[in-house]
Motif scaffolding. Structure first.
Motif, PDB file in Angstrom:
ATOM      1  N   VAL A 204       0.854  -1.189   0.000  1.00 30.34           N
ATOM      2  CA  VAL A 204       0.000   0.000   0.000  1.00 30.34           C
ATOM      3  C   VAL A 204       0.889   1.237   0.000  1.00 30.34           C
ATOM      4  O   VAL A 204       1.751   1.391   0.871  1.00 30.34           O
ATOM      5  N   THR A 205       0.683   2.118  -0.981  1.00 26.91           N
ATOM      6  CA  THR A 205       1.473   3.334  -1.113  1.00 26.91           C
ATOM      7  C   THR A 205       0.685   4.523  -0.576  1.00 26.91           C
ATOM      8  O   THR A 205      -0.471   4.724  -0.943  1.00 26.91           O
ATOM      9  N   VAL A 206       1.343   5.281   0.290  1.00 30.30           N
ATOM     10  CA  VAL A 206       0.714   6.418   0.966  1.00 30.30           C
ATOM     11  C   VAL A 206       1.505   7.684   0.666  1.00 30.30           C
ATOM     12  O   VAL A 206       2.737   7.662   0.649  1.00 30.30           O
ATOM     13  N   ALA A 207       0.804   8.777   0.420  1.00 29.18           N
ATOM     14  CA  ALA A 207       1.439  10.083   0.222  1.00 29.18           C
ATOM     15  C   ALA A 207       1.070  10.987   1.389  1.00 29.18           C
ATOM     16  O   ALA A 207      -0.075  10.987   1.850  1.00 29.18           O
ATOM     17  N   MET A 208       2.056  11.762   1.854  1.00 28.75           N
ATOM     18  CA  MET A 208       1.807  12.728   2.925  1.00 28.75           C
ATOM     19  C   MET A 208       1.532  14.094   2.309  1.00 28.75           C
ATOM     20  O   MET A 208       2.181  14.494   1.339  1.00 28.75           O
ATOM     21  N   SER A 209       0.571  14.804   2.867  1.00 27.69           N
ATOM     22  CA  SER A 209       0.273  16.159   2.413  1.00 27.69           C
ATOM     23  C   SER A 209       0.075  17.040   3.637  1.00 27.69           C
ATOM     24  O   SER A 209       0.162  16.573   4.786  1.00 27.69           O
ATOM     25  N   ALA A 210      -0.205  18.304   3.404  1.00 24.82           N
ATOM     26  CA  ALA A 210      -0.439  19.222   4.520  1.00 24.82           C
ATOM     27  C   ALA A 210      -1.658  18.811   5.339  1.00 24.82           C
ATOM     28  O   ALA A 210      -1.792  19.187   6.500  1.00 24.82           O
ATOM     29  N   HIS A 211      -2.532  18.023   4.734  1.00 28.09           N
ATOM     30  CA  HIS A 211      -3.752  17.595   5.420  1.00 28.09           C
ATOM     31  C   HIS A 211      -3.609  16.203   6.036  1.00 28.09           C
ATOM     32  O   HIS A 211      -4.574  15.673   6.575  1.00 28.09           O
ATOM     33  N   GLY A 212      -2.411  15.617   5.924  1.00 27.24           N
ATOM     34  CA  GLY A 212      -2.191  14.293   6.486  1.00 27.24           C
ATOM     35  C   GLY A 212      -2.001  13.246   5.400  1.00 27.24           C
ATOM     36  O   GLY A 212      -1.919  13.570   4.204  1.00 27.24           O
ATOM     37  N   PRO A 213      -1.926  11.972   5.775  1.00 26.24           N
ATOM     38  CA  PRO A 213      -1.678  10.908   4.791  1.00 26.24           C
ATOM     39  C   PRO A 213      -2.931  10.527   4.011  1.00 26.24           C
ATOM     40  O   PRO A 213      -4.046  10.619   4.528  1.00 26.24           O
ATOM     41  N   HIS A 214      -2.715  10.123   2.768  1.00 29.50           N
ATOM     42  CA  HIS A 214      -3.812   9.547   1.992  1.00 29.50           C
ATOM     43  C   HIS A 214      -3.252   8.434   1.116  1.00 29.50           C
ATOM     44  O   HIS A 214      -2.091   8.473   0.685  1.00 29.50           O
ATOM     45  N   ILE A 215      -4.065   7.433   0.869  1.00 25.82           N
ATOM     46  CA  ILE A 215      -3.629   6.254   0.117  1.00 25.82           C
ATOM     47  C   ILE A 215      -3.668   6.548  -1.374  1.00 25.82           C
ATOM     48  O   ILE A 215      -4.683   7.010  -1.905  1.00 25.82           O
ATOM     49  N   LEU A 216      -2.547   6.273  -2.042  1.00 34.08           N
ATOM     50  CA  LEU A 216      -2.468   6.451  -3.494  1.00 34.08           C
ATOM     51  C   LEU A 216      -2.928   5.201  -4.230  1.00 34.08           C
ATOM     52  O   LEU A 216      -3.680   5.276  -5.198  1.00 34.08           O
TER      53      LEU A 216
ATOM     54  N   THR B 180       7.570  13.047   8.059  1.00 33.20           N
ATOM     55  CA  THR B 180       8.610  13.580   7.176  1.00 33.20           C
ATOM     56  C   THR B 180       8.818  12.714   5.942  1.00 33.20           C
ATOM     57  O   THR B 180       9.500  13.135   5.000  1.00 33.20           O
ATOM     58  N   LEU B 181       8.251  11.520   5.928  1.00 33.77           N
ATOM     59  CA  LEU B 181       8.380  10.628   4.772  1.00 33.77           C
ATOM     60  C   LEU B 181       7.214  10.890   3.828  1.00 33.77           C
ATOM     61  O   LEU B 181       6.083  10.495   4.098  1.00 33.77           O
ATOM     62  N   LYS B 182       7.496  11.577   2.739  1.00 35.12           N
ATOM     63  CA  LYS B 182       6.424  12.061   1.868  1.00 35.12           C
ATOM     64  C   LYS B 182       5.733  10.942   1.103  1.00 35.12           C
ATOM     65  O   LYS B 182       4.545  11.026   0.794  1.00 35.12           O
ATOM     66  N   THR B 183       6.474   9.896   0.745  1.00 40.09           N
ATOM     67  CA  THR B 183       5.871   8.744   0.079  1.00 40.09           C
ATOM     68  C   THR B 183       6.291   7.495   0.841  1.00 40.09           C
ATOM     69  O   THR B 183       7.482   7.271   1.049  1.00 40.09           O
ATOM     70  N   GLN B 184       5.320   6.712   1.253  1.00 36.99           N
ATOM     71  CA  GLN B 184       5.580   5.533   2.077  1.00 36.99           C
ATOM     72  C   GLN B 184       4.971   4.299   1.416  1.00 36.99           C
ATOM     73  O   GLN B 184       3.859   4.362   0.888  1.00 36.99           O
ATOM     74  N   HIS B 185       5.697   3.198   1.469  1.00 36.01           N
ATOM     75  CA  HIS B 185       5.228   1.942   0.883  1.00 36.01           C
ATOM     76  C   HIS B 185       5.118   0.913   2.015  1.00 36.01           C
ATOM     77  O   HIS B 185       6.129   0.499   2.579  1.00 36.01           O
ATOM     78  N   TRP B 186       3.892   0.550   2.336  1.00 35.55           N
ATOM     79  CA  TRP B 186       3.617  -0.327   3.470  1.00 35.55           C
ATOM     80  C   TRP B 186       3.377  -1.754   3.003  1.00 35.55           C
ATOM     81  O   TRP B 186       2.618  -1.992   2.050  1.00 35.55           O
ATOM     82  N   ASP B 187       4.007  -2.710   3.687  1.00 32.65           N
ATOM     83  CA  ASP B 187       3.768  -4.129   3.441  1.00 32.65           C
ATOM     84  C   ASP B 187       2.813  -4.639   4.513  1.00 32.65           C
ATOM     85  O   ASP B 187       3.114  -4.581   5.714  1.00 32.65           O
TER      86      ASP B 187
END
Length: 238
Positions: free
Chosen positions: A164-176, A210-217
């Motif tokens: 699952v890939t997640v992007a961080m924004s000013a409004h918090g994380p959202h799933i890409l 601080t991790l703008k793009t995260q890849h979760w297993d």
């Protein structure tokens, strides 16, 4: 000052400006380098699982740490040296186990052992192969791994796990996006436990802003989704 004096001063000023211009052309100052942005690093496995536990987010239970000098996890046994590890791994009751390197940057691999055979003093790996206990300990002593976590081996859902890939924004994380990790898996197969999975991933991602793009297993198992790990590589295959 007289008119003639003002004219002389003006002449000197123009000459000085011209001289400075010529010097700058002939001897330019080296261009200033733009500051290099330091890329935030994903936590290693000890830091990751400690954060999961501290925030009551589901992840595999870690039974022991091996070769992790100066590192600790609450309630987790530390195995000090090869002899200690051999004694621990010769207890059939601790299996099945997942061996997870603290850091995989150096090429250390995650693998599993499902049981121990006392007669041959060997462990049965996840692929069915036998490995002598001495060789198993030598395998987890690899310096590039920076130690190993010995975790419970979860029973996966028949479709395997998710990336699952997640992007961080000013409004918090959202799933890409989310994709099955199993090769050849049809992306149109419905994801079981998706609501629980998305809640887990978004709550976990918020711990690392601080991790703008995260890849979760994520492992899907009988008791729900479990966070296995996360990395912050710039590009990951879908």
């Amino acid at each position: 000052m007289s008119y003639i004096g003002l004219a002389i001063e003006a002449h000197k000023s123009v000459f000085a400006q011209a001289h400075d211009l010529v010097q700058r052309v002939l001897h330019p100052e080296p261009a200033r380098r733009a500051p290099v942005q330091q890329r935030a690093c994903a936590p290693d496995q000890i830091a990751f699982h400690s954060a999961m536990q501290a925030n009551s987010l589901p992840c595999p239970r870690t039974a022991a740490l091996f070769n992790c000098a100066g590192r600790a996890m609450d309630g987790v046994r530390s195995l000090q040296g090869a002899a200690d590890a051999r004694r621990y791994l010769s207890d059939a009751a601790v299996y099945p186990l997942l061996f997870v390197p603290v850091c995989d940057d150096g090429g250390a691999k995650t693998f599993s052992a499902i049981s121990y055979e006392k007669s041959s003093d060997a462990a049965v790996l996840g692929n069915g192969a036998l490995i002598a206990l001495a060789d198993l300990v030598q395998l987890i002593e690899l310096p590039c791994a920076r130690g190993y976590l010995l975790q419970e081996l979860t029973s996966p859902h028949r479709h395997g796990g998710l990336r699952v890939t997640v992007a961080m924004s000013a409004h918090g994380p959202h799933i890409l996006r989310a994709a099955w990790k199993q090769a050849g898996m049809d992306a149109d197969i419905p994801v079981p436990l998706w609501k629980a999975t998305s809640r887990l991933v978004l709550a976990g991602a918020a711990l690392f802003p601080t991790l703008k793009t995260q890849h979760w297993d994520i492992a899907l198992c009988g008791r729900g989704p479990l966070a296995m790990g996360m990395n912050a590589a710039d590009a990951q295959p879908a």
